[in-house]
Design a protein around this motif. Structure first.
Motif, PDB file in Angstrom:
ATOM      1  N   ASP A 169       0.826  -1.207   0.000  1.00 40.91           N
ATOM      2  CA  ASP A 169       0.000   0.000   0.000  1.00 40.91           C
ATOM      3  C   ASP A 169       0.864   1.262   0.000  1.00 40.91           C
ATOM      4  O   ASP A 169       1.582   1.531   0.965  1.00 40.91           O
ATOM      5  CB  ASP A 169      -0.895  -0.017   1.243  1.00 40.91           C
ATOM      6  CG  ASP A 169      -1.933   1.085   1.234  1.00 40.91           C
ATOM      7  OD1 ASP A 169      -1.815   2.013   0.407  1.00 40.91           O
ATOM      8  OD2 ASP A 169      -2.857   1.025   2.066  1.00 40.91           O
ATOM      9  N   PRO A 170       0.808   2.072  -1.069  1.00 42.71           N
ATOM     10  CA  PRO A 170       1.625   3.288  -1.103  1.00 42.71           C
ATOM     11  C   PRO A 170       1.243   4.297  -0.021  1.00 42.71           C
ATOM     12  O   PRO A 170       2.077   5.086   0.411  1.00 42.71           O
ATOM     13  CB  PRO A 170       1.387   3.850  -2.509  1.00 42.71           C
ATOM     14  CG  PRO A 170       0.139   3.212  -2.993  1.00 42.71           C
ATOM     15  CD  PRO A 170       0.061   1.879  -2.322  1.00 42.71           C
ATOM     16  N   GLU A 171      -0.010   4.260   0.429  1.00 41.10           N
ATOM     17  CA  GLU A 171      -0.417   5.205   1.472  1.00 41.10           C
ATOM     18  C   GLU A 171       0.300   4.899   2.782  1.00 41.10           C
ATOM     19  O   GLU A 171       0.633   5.818   3.548  1.00 41.10           O
ATOM     20  CB  GLU A 171      -1.932   5.141   1.672  1.00 41.10           C
ATOM     21  CG  GLU A 171      -2.479   6.218   2.593  1.00 41.10           C
ATOM     22  CD  GLU A 171      -2.232   7.647   2.100  1.00 41.10           C
ATOM     23  OE1 GLU A 171      -2.198   8.562   2.950  1.00 41.10           O
ATOM     24  OE2 GLU A 171      -2.073   7.840   0.881  1.00 41.10           O
ATOM     25  N   LEU A 172       0.594   3.641   3.054  1.00 42.18           N
ATOM     26  CA  LEU A 172       1.309   3.288   4.281  1.00 42.18           C
ATOM     27  C   LEU A 172       2.748   3.792   4.247  1.00 42.18           C
ATOM     28  O   LEU A 172       3.287   4.219   5.266  1.00 42.18           O
ATOM     29  CB  LEU A 172       1.278   1.772   4.491  1.00 42.18           C
ATOM     30  CG  LEU A 172      -0.086   1.170   4.810  1.00 42.18           C
ATOM     31  CD1 LEU A 172       0.006  -0.349   4.909  1.00 42.18           C
ATOM     32  CD2 LEU A 172      -0.666   1.754   6.100  1.00 42.18           C
ATOM     33  N   SER A 173       3.378   3.759   3.069  1.00 45.71           N
ATOM     34  CA  SER A 173       4.747   4.285   2.997  1.00 45.71           C
ATOM     35  C   SER A 173       4.753   5.804   3.117  1.00 45.71           C
ATOM     36  O   SER A 173       5.698   6.392   3.655  1.00 45.71           O
ATOM     37  CB  SER A 173       5.451   3.834   1.714  1.00 45.71           C
ATOM     38  OG  SER A 173       5.023   4.543   0.577  1.00 45.71           O
ATOM     39  N   PHE A 174       3.682   6.453   2.633  1.00 44.10           N
ATOM     40  CA  PHE A 174       3.592   7.905   2.823  1.00 44.10           C
ATOM     41  C   PHE A 174       3.467   8.248   4.307  1.00 44.10           C
ATOM     42  O   PHE A 174       4.138   9.158   4.808  1.00 44.10           O
ATOM     43  CB  PHE A 174       2.394   8.466   2.055  1.00 44.10           C
ATOM     44  CG  PHE A 174       2.083   9.892   2.434  1.00 44.10           C
ATOM     45  CD1 PHE A 174       2.876  10.937   1.968  1.00 44.10           C
ATOM     46  CD2 PHE A 174       1.030  10.183   3.290  1.00 44.10           C
ATOM     47  CE1 PHE A 174       2.612  12.255   2.348  1.00 44.10           C
ATOM     48  CE2 PHE A 174       0.762  11.482   3.669  1.00 44.10           C
ATOM     49  CZ  PHE A 174       1.556  12.528   3.190  1.00 44.10           C
ATOM     50  N   ARG A 175       2.620   7.497   5.022  1.00 44.14           N
ATOM     51  CA  ARG A 175       2.440   7.790   6.447  1.00 44.14           C
ATOM     52  C   ARG A 175       3.729   7.552   7.233  1.00 44.14           C
ATOM     53  O   ARG A 175       4.065   8.329   8.133  1.00 44.14           O
ATOM     54  CB  ARG A 175       1.308   6.934   7.008  1.00 44.14           C
ATOM     55  CG  ARG A 175      -0.063   7.274   6.437  1.00 44.14           C
ATOM     56  CD  ARG A 175      -1.113   6.311   6.950  1.00 44.14           C
ATOM     57  NE  ARG A 175      -2.362   6.408   6.212  1.00 44.14           N
ATOM     58  CZ  ARG A 175      -3.370   5.560   6.326  1.00 44.14           C
ATOM     59  NH1 ARG A 175      -3.274   4.540   7.189  1.00 44.14           N
ATOM     60  NH2 ARG A 175      -4.467   5.704   5.629  1.00 44.14           N
ATOM     61  N   LEU A 176       4.445   6.485   6.908  1.00 48.55           N
ATOM     62  CA  LEU A 176       5.714   6.245   7.590  1.00 48.55           C
ATOM     63  C   LEU A 176       6.706   7.355   7.276  1.00 48.55           C
ATOM     64  O   LEU A 176       7.417   7.847   8.158  1.00 48.55           O
ATOM     65  CB  LEU A 176       6.299   4.889   7.185  1.00 48.55           C
ATOM     66  CG  LEU A 176       7.639   4.566   7.846  1.00 48.55           C
ATOM     67  CD1 LEU A 176       7.656   3.140   8.376  1.00 48.55           C
ATOM     68  CD2 LEU A 176       8.811   4.774   6.896  1.00 48.55           C
ATOM     69  N   ALA A 177       6.752   7.783   6.005  1.00 50.45           N
ATOM     70  CA  ALA A 177       7.666   8.861   5.627  1.00 50.45           C
ATOM     71  C   ALA A 177       7.329  10.152   6.373  1.00 50.45           C
ATOM     72  O   ALA A 177       8.224  10.894   6.793  1.00 50.45           O
ATOM     73  CB  ALA A 177       7.618   9.085   4.123  1.00 50.45           C
ATOM     74  N   ALA A 178       6.036  10.414   6.556  1.00 45.02           N
ATOM     75  CA  ALA A 178       5.627  11.626   7.272  1.00 45.02           C
ATOM     76  C   ALA A 178       6.076  11.581   8.728  1.00 45.02           C
ATOM     77  O   ALA A 178       6.527  12.592   9.285  1.00 45.02           O
ATOM     78  CB  ALA A 178       4.110  11.788   7.189  1.00 45.02           C
TER      79      ALA A 178
END
Length: 254
Positions: A169-178
């Motif tokens: 899920d790309p949204e999960l990598s965005f949240r981790l990056a944030a």
């Protein structure tokens, strides 16, 4: 008849990709994908296939700087919950790089579940950078602690994810990056629009981006303008940076 002891599984580094330099000044450790749960031992050919092409490109790019690149061969194919086998093998690989080459900077480059391993093991003292391609990350669960990010402080971190990835899920990598960006300003993330898990539709651009980041992180080469902008931009801009079609063609030759 005496019962034979069960052989102890050990991780190992594959042979250096390309000619191994005599005096290594930087190391790339390539962490292939894996499974969420599996007690099987990965096939060496299966493991290396997904990351060998990128490793060879990085080896060519870093030849003058004496770069050594190795594929990490895991003990187990699965992450296996709290055992986090792949992360432990990534940490072992960083230890092994130090043992072989001395005090040189290490970049962890992981794909899929290997991306999670790279991020988790990024706190190793020899690691100065992490590149996670389409990293597999667990769904957020209020009953479980979130995926850690504090270990990434002081490292340069690049995450690359296809927006149409159906496996991770790309949204999960965005949240981790944030979350990571709050502890470390040197975090950026590029989105590859309409690409899937294998990042094959824009393979050349992804390869060029990886080369640009790794050579800059390990050897101090100037990052391309898009990478500079992504690192400098506040969230969410620097964490949803689009990877432009044709990236790499316009970069000046170094």
């Amino acid at each position: 008849m005496a019962q034979q002891a069960t052989p102890v599984r050990t991780a190992r580094l594959g042979r250096a990709l390309g000619p191994e330099p005599t005096a290594v000044s930087g190391v790339v450790l390539l962490l292939p994908g894996g499974e969420e749960v599996s007690s099987r031992r990965p096939s060496p050919l299966w493991a290396a296939a997904s990351v060998r092409g990128l490793g060879r490109r990085l080896t060519r790019a870093g030849r003058e700087q004496s770069l050594a690149a190795h594929v990490v061969h895991y003990r187990w194919r699965g992450w296996n919950g709290s055992e986090a086998h792949l992360a432990h093998d990534a940490t072992w690989a960083a230890d092994e790089a130090v043992r072989r080459y001395g005090d040189v900077p290490v970049c962890l480059v992981g794909l899929g579940m290997g991306g999670r391993a790279a991020l988790r093991a990024g706190g190793h003292e020899a690691v100065n950078s992490v590149l996670a391609l389409a990293p597999w990350l667990p769904e957020e669960d209020v009953a479980a602690p979130p995926e850690p990010v504090k270990q990434l402080a002081g490292r340069r971190v690049l995450i690359v994810h296809g927006t149409n990835d159906a496996r991770t899920d790309p949204e999960l990598s965005f949240r981790l990056a944030a979350r990571a960006k709050k502890a470390n300003r040197d975090v950026c993330r590029f989105e590859v629009h309409s690409d899937g898990h294998g990042l094959s539709q824009y393979r050349d651009e992804v390869m060029a981006l990886a080369e640009d980041f790794v050579m800059g992180a390990l050897f101090g080469r100037a990052f391309s303008r898009p990478v500079q902008d992504a690192l400098a931009a506040p969230p969410p801009l620097g964490l949803r940076m689009p990877l432009a079609a044709g990236f790499g063609r316009s970069l000046r030759r170094r």
